[in-house]
Design an enzyme around this catalytic site. Structure first.
Site: not given
Length: 156
Positions: A18, A42, A91, A129
């Site tokens: 990030h 989430k 990514r 994460s």
């Protein structure tokens, strides 16, 4: 003309990936608003206030990166802050499919905001994460993947 970009995400927690994307966006745009999403669906590890505070600390030395939190549609929030660009990090190829769908959806919701993709630096292509949280929960070393402040917060 000054360009404001919004870099939205859950940032649970903010990773070196990030940081890479945000710092590179800060070189492209006059103002980058790192927008920490509430994302209650989430079930984040850190609450919204904690995630925002960690991001504030991590990005404290960046003059044109601001941290804020939001709830609701990101494109509505983008309008509120005057953002005309959405920054999304990629990514891997697997991210691309989802991100293109999201960009097209956002364009339908708000045609005044364009999406810009920033490919993650190669050393961060595998960092997420959720993986960082799992490594930390299992007692592993997350120092290569997060700022020391985030590492300490995960240990608490």
């Amino acid at each position: 003309m000054k360009i404001t970009a919004i870099y939205p995400g859950t940032f649970d927690p903010v990773t070196r990936g990030h940081i890479d994307v945000a710092s590179r966006a800060a070189k492209m745009f006059d103002r980058v608003v790192l927008a920490v999403a509430a994302s209650p669906g989430k079930k984040p590890h850190f609450d919204l206030q904690q995630r925002s505070a960690l991001a504030e600390q991590v990005f404290a030395d960046y003059d044109n990166i601001e941290i804020t939190s939001f709830k609701g549609l990101m494109v509505d929030f983008a309008d509120q802050i005057g953002a005309t660009v959405i920054v999304r990090g990629l990514r891997a190829v697997s991210d691309f499919d989802y991100e293109v769908q999201l960009a097209n959806l956002n364009r339908q919701l708000n045609s005044g905001v364009e999406t810009v993709f920033v490919a993650a630096a190669s050393q961060y292509t595998f960092v997420s994460s959720s993986m960082v949280r799992e490594i930390s929960a299992l007692g592993g070393d997350v120092s290569p993947f997060v700022d020391p402040l985030v590492e300490q917060a995960l240990k608490r």
